[in-house]
Structure formats: C-alpha cells, structure tokens
Scaffold this motif. Structure first.
Motif, PDB file in Angstrom:
ATOM      1  N   UNK A  68       3.897  -4.437   9.656  1.00  0.00           N
ATOM      2  CA  UNK A  68       2.679  -4.071  10.361  1.00  0.00           C
ATOM      3  C   UNK A  68       2.879  -2.665  10.926  1.00  0.00           C
ATOM      4  N   UNK A  69       1.797  -1.930  11.166  1.00  0.00           N
ATOM      5  CA  UNK A  69       1.970  -0.579  11.713  1.00  0.00           C
ATOM      6  C   UNK A  69       2.522  -0.646  13.139  1.00  0.00           C
ATOM      7  N   UNK A  70       3.443   0.256  13.463  1.00  0.00           N
ATOM      8  CA  UNK A  70       3.952   0.314  14.835  1.00  0.00           C
ATOM      9  C   UNK A  70       2.856   0.794  15.794  1.00  0.00           C
ATOM     10  N   UNK A  71       3.121   0.678  17.059  1.00  0.00           N
ATOM     11  CA  UNK A  71       2.158   1.131  18.073  1.00  0.00           C
ATOM     12  C   UNK A  71       1.812   2.595  17.823  1.00  0.00           C
ATOM     13  N   UNK A  72       0.520   2.913  17.858  1.00  0.00           N
ATOM     14  CA  UNK A  72       0.065   4.279  17.644  1.00  0.00           C
ATOM     15  C   UNK A  72      -0.166   4.622  16.176  1.00  0.00           C
ATOM     16  N   UNK A  73       0.090   3.693  15.288  1.00  0.00           N
ATOM     17  CA  UNK A  73      -0.090   3.902  13.861  1.00  0.00           C
ATOM     18  C   UNK A  73      -1.203   2.998  13.337  1.00  0.00           C
ATOM     19  N   UNK A  74      -1.801   3.391  12.242  1.00  0.00           N
ATOM     20  CA  UNK A  74      -2.734   2.542  11.509  1.00  0.00           C
ATOM     21  C   UNK A  74      -2.170   2.373  10.105  1.00  0.00           C
ATOM     22  N   UNK A  75      -2.705   1.399   9.396  1.00  0.00           N
ATOM     23  CA  UNK A  75      -2.236   1.181   8.028  1.00  0.00           C
ATOM     24  C   UNK A  75      -3.403   0.799   7.142  1.00  0.00           C
ATOM     25  N   UNK A  76      -3.375   1.323   5.939  1.00  0.00           N
ATOM     26  CA  UNK A  76      -4.363   0.951   4.936  1.00  0.00           C
ATOM     27  C   UNK A  76      -3.964  -0.403   4.352  1.00  0.00           C
ATOM     28  N   UNK A  77      -4.882  -1.069   3.676  1.00  0.00           N
ATOM     29  CA  UNK A  77      -4.491  -2.316   3.000  1.00  0.00           C
ATOM     30  C   UNK A  77      -3.425  -2.041   1.942  1.00  0.00           C
ATOM     31  N   UNK A  78      -2.589  -3.033   1.714  1.00  0.00           N
ATOM     32  CA  UNK A  78      -1.536  -2.900   0.711  1.00  0.00           C
ATOM     33  C   UNK A  78      -2.145  -2.844  -0.681  1.00  0.00           C
ATOM     34  N   UNK A  79      -1.533  -2.038  -1.534  1.00  0.00           N
ATOM     35  CA  UNK A  79      -1.905  -1.969  -2.947  1.00  0.00           C
ATOM     36  C   UNK A  79      -0.819  -2.694  -3.725  1.00  0.00           C
ATOM     37  N   UNK A  80      -1.241  -3.547  -4.645  1.00  0.00           N
ATOM     38  CA  UNK A  80      -0.268  -4.301  -5.432  1.00  0.00           C
ATOM     39  C   UNK A  80      -0.430  -3.988  -6.911  1.00  0.00           C
ATOM     40  N   UNK A  81       0.691  -4.073  -7.606  1.00  0.00           N
ATOM     41  CA  UNK A  81       0.709  -3.848  -9.048  1.00  0.00           C
ATOM     42  C   UNK A  81       1.643  -4.893  -9.632  1.00  0.00           C
ATOM     43  N   UNK A  82       1.084  -5.819 -10.404  1.00  0.00           N
ATOM     44  CA  UNK A  82       1.899  -6.877 -11.001  1.00  0.00           C
ATOM     45  C   UNK A  82       2.874  -6.325 -12.005  1.00  0.00           C
ATOM     46  N   UNK A  83       2.480  -6.274 -13.248  1.00  0.00           N
ATOM     47  CA  UNK A  83       3.398  -5.758 -14.265  1.00  0.00           C
ATOM     48  C   UNK A  83       2.835  -4.520 -14.942  1.00  0.00           C
ATOM     49  N   UNK A  84       1.768  -3.968 -14.424  1.00  0.00           N
ATOM     50  CA  UNK A  84       1.146  -2.802 -15.030  1.00  0.00           C
ATOM     51  C   UNK A  84       1.996  -1.549 -14.970  1.00  0.00           C
ATOM     52  N   UNK A  85       2.973  -1.514 -14.082  1.00  0.00           N
ATOM     53  CA  UNK A  85       3.842  -0.344 -13.965  1.00  0.00           C
ATOM     54  C   UNK A  85       5.044  -0.456 -14.904  1.00  0.00           C
ATOM     55  N   UNK A  86       4.982  -1.375 -15.850  1.00  0.00           N
ATOM     56  CA  UNK A  86       6.119  -1.628 -16.734  1.00  0.00           C
ATOM     57  C   UNK A  86       6.612  -0.364 -17.429  1.00  0.00           C
ATOM     58  N   UNK A  87       5.690   0.480 -17.871  1.00  0.00           N
ATOM     59  CA  UNK A  87       6.098   1.697 -18.573  1.00  0.00           C
ATOM     60  C   UNK A  87       6.824   2.667 -17.675  1.00  0.00           C
ATOM     61  N   UNK A  88       6.379   2.776 -16.423  1.00  0.00           N
ATOM     62  CA  UNK A  88       6.967   3.745 -15.505  1.00  0.00           C
ATOM     63  C   UNK A  88       8.276   3.257 -14.897  1.00  0.00           C
ATOM     64  N   UNK A  89       8.309   1.978 -14.500  1.00  0.00           N
ATOM     65  CA  UNK A  89       9.481   1.455 -13.798  1.00  0.00           C
ATOM     66  C   UNK A  89      10.265   0.436 -14.608  1.00  0.00           C
ATOM     67  N   UNK A  90       9.918   0.240 -15.861  1.00  0.00           N
ATOM     68  CA  UNK A  90      10.645  -0.703 -16.683  1.00  0.00           C
ATOM     69  C   UNK A  90      10.320  -2.148 -16.356  1.00  0.00           C
ATOM     70  N   UNK A  91       9.187  -2.403 -15.749  1.00  0.00           N
ATOM     71  CA  UNK A  91       8.779  -3.759 -15.391  1.00  0.00           C
ATOM     72  C   UNK A  91       8.951  -3.989 -13.907  1.00  0.00           C
ATOM     73  N   UNK A  92       8.671  -5.185 -13.495  1.00  0.00           N
ATOM     74  CA  UNK A  92       8.823  -5.542 -12.101  1.00  0.00           C
ATOM     75  C   UNK A  92       7.513  -5.467 -11.346  1.00  0.00           C
ATOM     76  N   UNK A  93       7.625  -5.535 -10.043  1.00  0.00           N
ATOM     77  CA  UNK A  93       6.482  -5.549  -9.145  1.00  0.00           C
ATOM     78  C   UNK A  93       6.514  -4.313  -8.262  1.00  0.00           C
ATOM     79  N   UNK A  94       5.350  -3.739  -8.011  1.00  0.00           N
ATOM     80  CA  UNK A  94       5.249  -2.578  -7.130  1.00  0.00           C
ATOM     81  C   UNK A  94       4.151  -2.855  -6.110  1.00  0.00           C
ATOM     82  N   UNK A  95       4.493  -2.712  -4.830  1.00  0.00           N
ATOM     83  CA  UNK A  95       3.485  -2.773  -3.774  1.00  0.00           C
ATOM     84  C   UNK A  95       3.704  -1.581  -2.864  1.00  0.00           C
ATOM     85  N   UNK A  96       2.608  -1.092  -2.278  1.00  0.00           N
ATOM     86  CA  UNK A  96       2.756   0.024  -1.355  1.00  0.00           C
ATOM     87  C   UNK A  96       1.660  -0.032  -0.304  1.00  0.00           C
TER      88      UNK A  96
END
Length: 189
Positions: A68-96
């Motif tokens: 969660x964002x610390x005091x004084x910070x805000x945060x956007x909703x998380x972005x998730x990527x199931x296996x679509x990043x396979x080409x860039x990262x060799x597979x796996x899960x990416x969230x940010x």
C-alpha cells in the motif's frame, strides 16, 4: 410473517443470480471434449485459454503483494500481465504499480516465475557479484542493489522486485521497506 417474507426474498435472490461458472474449469472441460472428439485445433485453443486464465489469476494474486502507499503517497491501480510478456522476459508473471508523492514517482515491478530469474538468483546470492551492478545493501536480511541507473533490485524466492522512477533513492528505499518479502518468497509454492 416477517420470517416468511425474508425467506421468500432470499429464495428469489438465490434463483435470480445464477452461480458464476469457473472459467478455467470450463476451458479445461472444453479442451477435454474437443480432444475426445478428435478436434486438435479446438483442444489447443481451449488449453491455451485455460493457460492464459490461470496466468491472469496468478498475476492477480501477485498484485495483492504490492505494498500500500506509505503516508503522503498515492498509488495507481496495479497492472497485471499473465504470460503476455513471454517474449520480453522469457515467460512468467509481471505486475507493477506506480506510486506518487508530489513530483516524485516510483514504479514497483514484480517479475515472478520467469526462467530469467534462474540466471539472476546466483547473482543476488553473491554480494561480490551483485556489487558489479551497483551499491549493495541489506533489505530485511536479503541482499539488494541500487543500480547505476538508480533502480533498486532484490530477489525474493522466485520473484524479482525492481523499483524505478524519479523518486529519490531514500524514497525508493522507503517503498521497498513496505514489501512483504516473506510473502513474495512463498508466492507460487
């Protein structure tokens, strides 16, 4: 009388809203049916769909581990990527998730269950090798690094955490302190 009315209302609501089907189980069942009928193309499509749905479900679970964002910070909703990043990262899960405080911005990215990590884990277990990437520090008992580009990187189990952005090194470190590294280490086990 009130009890009868409440029972009637509850019964009508139960019939009005059908139970939500499990999309993953449905895709697997469709693949099984297609396979039994000899339709290889439909079998593959259904299995691909089930695989993608499983990856999305896992990515959603990983996203819940972003702090969660610390005091004084805000945060956007998380972005998730199931296996679509396979080409860039060799597979796996990416969230940010991107965090902001005034003009300072930082993005925490989690890369989990990627073959890329197999090559990186030995690097993070050897502080001398890690030192070639930048300034090494300890975060909750684990080796971490601030790279020459100002990114913070740490490996927790099968998850690579990267924190980047215009935030200061101290602000990025404060965000890193909000990570539950034990939960990240247990992810996917």
């Amino acid at each position: 009388m009130n009890r009868i009315a409440a029972t009637a209302i509850a019964a009508s609501l139960a019939f009005a809203a059908p139970a939500r089907a499990d999309d993953i189980a449905d895709a697997i069942a469709a693949a099984k049916d297609a396979y039994a009928s000899g339709d290889a193309d439909a079998t593959k499509r259904s299995l691909d769909l089930a695989s993608q749905l499983l990856a999305q479900k896992a990515a959603d679970g990983l996203a819940r581990l972003l702090p969660e964002p610390p005091a004084g910070w805000t945060a956007e909703p998380a972005e998730t990527e199931g296996s679509g990043m396979a080409g860039l990262f060799g597979g796996g899960l990416v969230v940010k998730r991107t965090y902001a405080s005034g003009d300072a911005r930082a993005t925490i990215q989690l890369l989990a269950n990627s073959p890329l990590l197999t090559q990186m884990i030995p690097l993070f277990s050897n502080p001398q090798l890690l030192g070639a990437m930048g300034k090494v520090f300890s975060l909750k008992g684990r080796s971490a690094v601030t790279t020459s580009e100002g990114e913070i990187q740490i490996v927790a189990g099968q998850t690579l955490v990267t924190i980047e952005g215009s935030a200061s090194a101290e602000q990025k470190r404060a965000l890193a302190e909000g990570l539950d590294l034990k939960a990240l280490e247990r992810f996917g086990k």
